[in-house]
Design a protein around this motif. Structure first.
Motif, PDB file in Angstrom:
ATOM      1  N   ILE A 179      71.029  18.141  30.038  1.00  0.00           N
ATOM      2  CA  ILE A 179      69.707  17.988  30.660  1.00  0.00           C
ATOM      3  C   ILE A 179      68.859  19.232  30.431  1.00  0.00           C
ATOM      4  N   LEU A 180      69.460  20.398  30.603  1.00  0.00           N
ATOM      5  CA  LEU A 180      68.721  21.645  30.419  1.00  0.00           C
ATOM      6  C   LEU A 180      68.228  21.771  28.981  1.00  0.00           C
ATOM      7  N   GLY A 181      69.025  21.310  28.035  1.00  0.00           N
ATOM      8  CA  GLY A 181      68.625  21.381  26.633  1.00  0.00           C
ATOM      9  C   GLY A 181      67.359  20.592  26.363  1.00  0.00           C
ATOM     10  N   TYR A 182      67.239  19.392  26.961  1.00  0.00           N
ATOM     11  CA  TYR A 182      66.031  18.591  26.746  1.00  0.00           C
ATOM     12  C   TYR A 182      64.831  19.183  27.481  1.00  0.00           C
ATOM     13  N   LEU A 183      65.057  19.782  28.642  1.00  0.00           N
ATOM     14  CA  LEU A 183      63.955  20.448  29.336  1.00  0.00           C
ATOM     15  C   LEU A 183      63.419  21.614  28.504  1.00  0.00           C
ATOM     16  N   GLU A 184      64.312  22.354  27.904  1.00  0.00           N
ATOM     17  CA  GLU A 184      63.884  23.466  27.057  1.00  0.00           C
ATOM     18  C   GLU A 184      63.197  22.956  25.792  1.00  0.00           C
ATOM     19  N   LYS A 185      63.676  21.822  25.285  1.00  0.00           N
ATOM     20  CA  LYS A 185      63.068  21.246  24.076  1.00  0.00           C
ATOM     21  C   LYS A 185      61.591  20.934  24.304  1.00  0.00           C
ATOM     22  N   TYR A 186      61.262  20.401  25.484  1.00  0.00           N
ATOM     23  CA  TYR A 186      59.870  20.028  25.772  1.00  0.00           C
ATOM     24  C   TYR A 186      59.178  21.072  26.655  1.00  0.00           C
ATOM     25  N   ARG A 187      59.823  22.205  26.853  1.00  0.00           N
ATOM     26  CA  ARG A 187      59.252  23.332  27.607  1.00  0.00           C
ATOM     27  C   ARG A 187      58.750  22.880  28.979  1.00  0.00           C
ATOM     28  N   LEU A 188      59.625  22.206  29.690  1.00  0.00           N
ATOM     29  CA  LEU A 188      59.316  21.721  31.031  1.00  0.00           C
ATOM     30  C   LEU A 188      60.214  22.437  32.041  1.00  0.00           C
ATOM     31  N   PRO A 189      59.665  22.745  33.219  1.00  0.00           N
ATOM     32  CA  PRO A 189      60.490  23.411  34.233  1.00  0.00           C
ATOM     33  C   PRO A 189      61.458  22.415  34.879  1.00  0.00           C
ATOM     34  N   PRO A 190      62.671  22.846  35.235  1.00  0.00           N
ATOM     35  CA  PRO A 190      63.626  21.935  35.888  1.00  0.00           C
ATOM     36  C   PRO A 190      63.096  21.357  37.194  1.00  0.00           C
ATOM     37  N   SER A 191      62.182  22.058  37.853  1.00  0.00           N
ATOM     38  CA  SER A 191      61.681  21.600  39.156  1.00  0.00           C
ATOM     39  C   SER A 191      60.866  20.319  39.054  1.00  0.00           C
ATOM     40  N   MET A 192      60.412  19.930  37.840  1.00  0.00           N
ATOM     41  CA  MET A 192      59.639  18.703  37.710  1.00  0.00           C
ATOM     42  C   MET A 192      60.539  17.469  37.584  1.00  0.00           C
ATOM     43  N   LEU A 193      61.854  17.698  37.539  1.00  0.00           N
ATOM     44  CA  LEU A 193      62.775  16.598  37.252  1.00  0.00           C
ATOM     45  C   LEU A 193      63.569  16.210  38.511  1.00  0.00           C
ATOM     46  N   ILE A 194      63.671  14.905  38.702  1.00  0.00           N
ATOM     47  CA  ILE A 194      64.509  14.327  39.758  1.00  0.00           C
ATOM     48  C   ILE A 194      65.536  13.425  39.082  1.00  0.00           C
ATOM     49  N   LEU A 195      66.793  13.553  39.499  1.00  0.00           N
ATOM     50  CA  LEU A 195      67.838  12.666  38.983  1.00  0.00           C
ATOM     51  C   LEU A 195      68.305  11.753  40.110  1.00  0.00           C
ATOM     52  N   GLU A 196      68.179  10.453  39.887  1.00  0.00           N
ATOM     53  CA  GLU A 196      68.622   9.475  40.876  1.00  0.00           C
ATOM     54  C   GLU A 196      70.005   8.962  40.488  1.00  0.00           C
ATOM     55  N   VAL A 197      70.932   9.099  41.437  1.00  0.00           N
ATOM     56  CA  VAL A 197      72.301   8.624  41.209  1.00  0.00           C
ATOM     57  C   VAL A 197      72.642   7.607  42.290  1.00  0.00           C
ATOM     58  N   THR A 198      73.512   6.667  41.953  1.00  0.00           N
ATOM     59  CA  THR A 198      73.902   5.658  42.943  1.00  0.00           C
ATOM     60  C   THR A 198      75.018   6.180  43.823  1.00  0.00           C
ATOM     61  N   GLU A 199      75.373   5.370  44.820  1.00  0.00           N
ATOM     62  CA  GLU A 199      76.407   5.786  45.767  1.00  0.00           C
ATOM     63  C   GLU A 199      77.803   5.833  45.165  1.00  0.00           C
ATOM     64  N   THR A 200      77.933   5.465  43.890  1.00  0.00           N
ATOM     65  CA  THR A 200      79.236   5.576  43.238  1.00  0.00           C
ATOM     66  C   THR A 200      79.683   7.034  43.132  1.00  0.00           C
ATOM     67  N   ILE A 201      78.790   7.976  43.357  1.00  0.00           N
ATOM     68  CA  ILE A 201      79.206   9.381  43.318  1.00  0.00           C
ATOM     69  C   ILE A 201      80.173   9.707  44.444  1.00  0.00           C
ATOM     70  N   PHE A 202      80.273   8.817  45.443  1.00  0.00           N
ATOM     71  CA  PHE A 202      81.230   9.047  46.532  1.00  0.00           C
ATOM     72  C   PHE A 202      82.617   8.526  46.187  1.00  0.00           C
ATOM     73  N   ASP A 203      82.781   7.953  44.994  1.00  0.00           N
ATOM     74  CA  ASP A 203      84.080   7.460  44.554  1.00  0.00           C
ATOM     75  C   ASP A 203      85.044   8.639  44.463  1.00  0.00           C
ATOM     76  N   ALA A 204      86.168   8.550  45.159  1.00  0.00           N
ATOM     77  CA  ALA A 204      87.094   9.684  45.284  1.00  0.00           C
ATOM     78  C   ALA A 204      87.757  10.072  43.968  1.00  0.00           C
ATOM     79  N   ARG A 205      87.776   9.165  42.976  1.00  0.00           N
ATOM     80  CA  ARG A 205      88.518   9.461  41.753  1.00  0.00           C
ATOM     81  C   ARG A 205      87.904  10.601  40.941  1.00  0.00           C
TER      82      ARG A 205
END
Length: 665
Positions: A510-536
């Motif tokens: 992700i950081l590589g693409y932000l640097e490619k387009y010279r955008l600050p990380p603060s402009m980006l939001i990543l939406e993830v589903t509740e599967t991140i609570f999967d214990a595996r």
């Protein structure tokens, strides 16, 4: 063979001990006659008599036990072999001590007498210890090696005599080897002759029995072969061939108006048992489940092991109640199968996903119904496990469509069939734009417009989601820079799959693409589903989320409240907002309102924002704002479009005329 050799060795064991004792006493007498006795000689002779007595007692007992033993690896045989070897070692050690005392006495008469005595014992060992090749070699080598060393270490070394002893030792070892081979060949011949006689006797008896009961044996053998061909060797249930043959045999017994409820059982997460506890434990569990299924089979029913951890059950019931009775019977089977299975100091519980299909009592129809039930079980396993699904024709169409989607997905990006759309999120208090959510769209020439809810899970299953995700990130950031510019205060929200999140180096990607387009990380939001609570994958997920948060990227949880939510782990993750699923918003009532209020309260306690999606009316927007929802998203504020709308700095002016009119009114 080995047990016979050991038995032969113990048959000559007493003679061996008698010779040892006689020779020892003879040498002791020679010590006396030459006046060379001392306490050391007395002690060695006493030890010789003592260990010989113990060996004789134990040897007689071992010989009796070996007479009834046939297994050379049994405890009795192993213990007897070890005791024999220990006796040989003790005997050779004792004679080594006597030799040392005799040769150190400097009395020629005693010296030659002891040499003759030891040589005679070594010569006798070639026959007495012939059954035990290694023990005999050890005994002869030990006696004559000690004699050779003692002759060389005498005050006046007897080199010639020591050389002759070495030559004698080589000859005796060769003689012992030949004797052992002769004895072994003799025993082999005896065993072959005995086996031949027994075989002839057995063949004669078998021929007599065969001639007398030929028809009965053929029938019995036919039944055995039929059972082997039609039953699973592990569970003793029918196999695939056997269950179809059972249907053929039962056709005449099935009452008119009856049908088969075909139940396809697929054990859940059984691979974890094989991987975690071993395949032997897995086999025991399958055998136990097979016994339980067989014991639960009522009249006109049968079970088979379809393969691996899959089972099929057939239950003949009235056709008009077939589905209901099949579901009821499946529930009974679930309670039976899920009872803990104990293995020594541990136990496991196994659940299953099941598919149910209805079939006429005909082999061809049953085979087709098994395939249909398998399809239904696979759908249950894919969507959550642990349930039962009744097969419908629509399921076939769905599976066929999923197959086509999976095949077409691999060519969607090269064919430029995918594109992005953008939908705004607004502040609930004034409806000013906060961010744009990036939505993926797919138009296929054959399938038409395919919704993300349909193709994203398939892309995850076939591994295409990572390539698609890279396309989304690259295209979204490129469009953002082209249409909004790098100085825009509006953020961009990207949906990220769990499969992408756990790919090594995702944060750097992700950081590589932000640097490619010279955008600050603060402009980006990543939406993830509740599967991140999967214990595996918890450790990996938490580490990646913290890496992204450290860069300044916000993390939002999408569809909060519909899946895996684990409040006990929410505080471990650097979450900035919870996104309330549109199902709670579009049909809002007292219960759904309470869920939304609870979500807002949880978010406030955790210090994070809330986003409500699916807002379509101004009434919904006002209610959500009153509850305390931070951001809103829905058709009220704009449908997904391929290009960004103009962003007006004045937040008091609404971009969307319909919303403006509603607010003004």
């Amino acid at each position: 063979m080995e047990i016979r050799l050991l038995t032969h060795a113990y048959q000559g064991y007493t003679s061996n001990i008698i010779v040892n004792v006689a020779c020892g006493l003879g040498l002791y007498a020679q010590f006396h006659l030459t006046g060379q006795t001392n306490h050391a000689v007395d002690a060695v002779i006493l030890f010789l008599l003592l260990q010989s007595t113990i060996r004789a007692i134990l040897g007689l007992r071992d010989a009796r036990r070996l007479s009834a033993e046939s297994d050379p690896c049994s405890k009795i045989a192993i213990r007897a072999t070890r005791r024999y070897l220990m006796g040989v070692i003790l005997g050779s050690a004792t004679w080594g001590g006597l030799l040392h005392l005799a040769l150190q006495s400097s009395n020629n008469e005693l010296m030659y007498f002891s040499i003759i005595m030891v040589s005679a014992m070594a010569s006798g060992a070639t026959g007495l210890i012939a059954p035990m090749l290694r023990c005999g070699r050890l005994y002869i080598s030990a006696l004559l090696s000690v004699l050779t060393v003692e002759l060389l270490l005498m005050p006046e070394p007897q080199t010639v005599l020591a050389f002759l002893v070495v030559v004698f030792m080589v000859v005796m070892l060769g003689s012992h080897t030949r004797n052992h081979r002769m004895l072994r060949n003799s025993i082999e011949l005896e065993l072959k002759n005995s086996a031949l006689v027994d075989d002839l006797r057995v063949q004669q008896d078998a021929l007599t029995e065969f001639n007398a009961t030929l028809e009965d044996r053929v029938k019995r053998r036919t039944r055995d072969l039929k059972r082997l061909a039609e039953h699973d060797s592990l569970t003793q249930l029918f196999n695939r061939r056997g269950i179809i043959h059972w249907v053929e045999e039962q056709q005449r017994n099935i009452p008119e108006g009856y049908a088969f409820a075909v139940i396809f059982i697929d054990l859940d997460r059984f691979k974890q048992i094989n991987d975690g506890m071993g395949h032997a434990t897995g086999d025991c569990a399958l055998a136990e489940i097979g016994e339980r299924l067989a014991a639960s089979a009522p009249e006109l029913s049968a079970f088979c092991r379809w393969g691996g951890d899959e089972f099929v059950g057939l239950l003949a019931v009235p056709e008009e109640h077939c589905a209901d009775l099949g579901l009821e019977f499946t529930a009974q089977l679930r309670a039976i199968v899920e009872k803990p299975i104990s293995f020594s100091n541990r136990s496991v519980s196994v659940g299953f996903s099941a598919g149910l299909a209805i079939s006429r009592p005909h082999p061809v129809a049953v085979s087709e119904a098994i395939r249909s039930a398998d399809l239904a079980a696979g759908e249950i396993k894919r969507t959550g496990r642990g349930g039962t699904l009744l097969f419908t024709p629509e399921l076939v169409a769905e599976q066929e469509r999923n197959l086509i989607i999976a095949q077409r997905l691999r060519h969607a990006l090269p064919a430029r069939e995918m594109f992005l759309a953008f939908q705004p999120l607004v502040h609930s208090h004034d409806f000013s734009i906060h961010s744009y959510e990036v939505l993926l769209r797919w138009d296929n020439p054959i399938l038409g417009r395919v919704s993300p809810e349909e193709f994203i899970p398939i892309a995850e299953d076939i591994g295409e989601i990572v390539h698609i995700g890279e396309f989304v990130v690259d295209t979204a950031l490129s469009t953002y820079v082209e249409e909004l510019g790098r100085a825009s205060p509006i953020r961009l929200a990207l949906n990220i799959s769990l499969r992408q999140l756990v790919v090594p180096g995702f944060a750097q990607f992700i950081l590589g693409y932000l640097e490619k387009y010279r955008l600050p990380p603060s402009m980006l939001i990543l939406e993830v589903t509740e599967t991140i609570f999967d214990a595996r994958n918890q450790d990996t997920i938490i580490a990646v989320l913290h890496d992204l948060h450290a860069l300044g990227i916000e993390i939002h949880i999408d569809d909060f409240g519909t899946g895996y939510s684990s409040l006990s782990r929410l505080h471990e993750m650097p979450i900035s907002a919870l996104k309330i699923d549109k199902s709670f918003v579009q049909q809002i009532d007292d219960q759904r309102c309470a869920i939304i209020e609870g979500s807002v309260m949880i978010a406030e306690r955790f210090g994070v924002h809330t986003v409500a999606e699916g807002v379509e009316t101004i009434e919904q927007a006002r209610l959500l704002h009153a509850i305390g929802v931070t951001y809103l998203q829905g058709y009220l504020f704009g449908k997904p479009v391929e290009h960004f709308a103009e962003v007006l700095v004045n937040s008091d002016f609404l971009i969307w005329p319909e919303a403006a009119r509603s607010k003004a009114s």
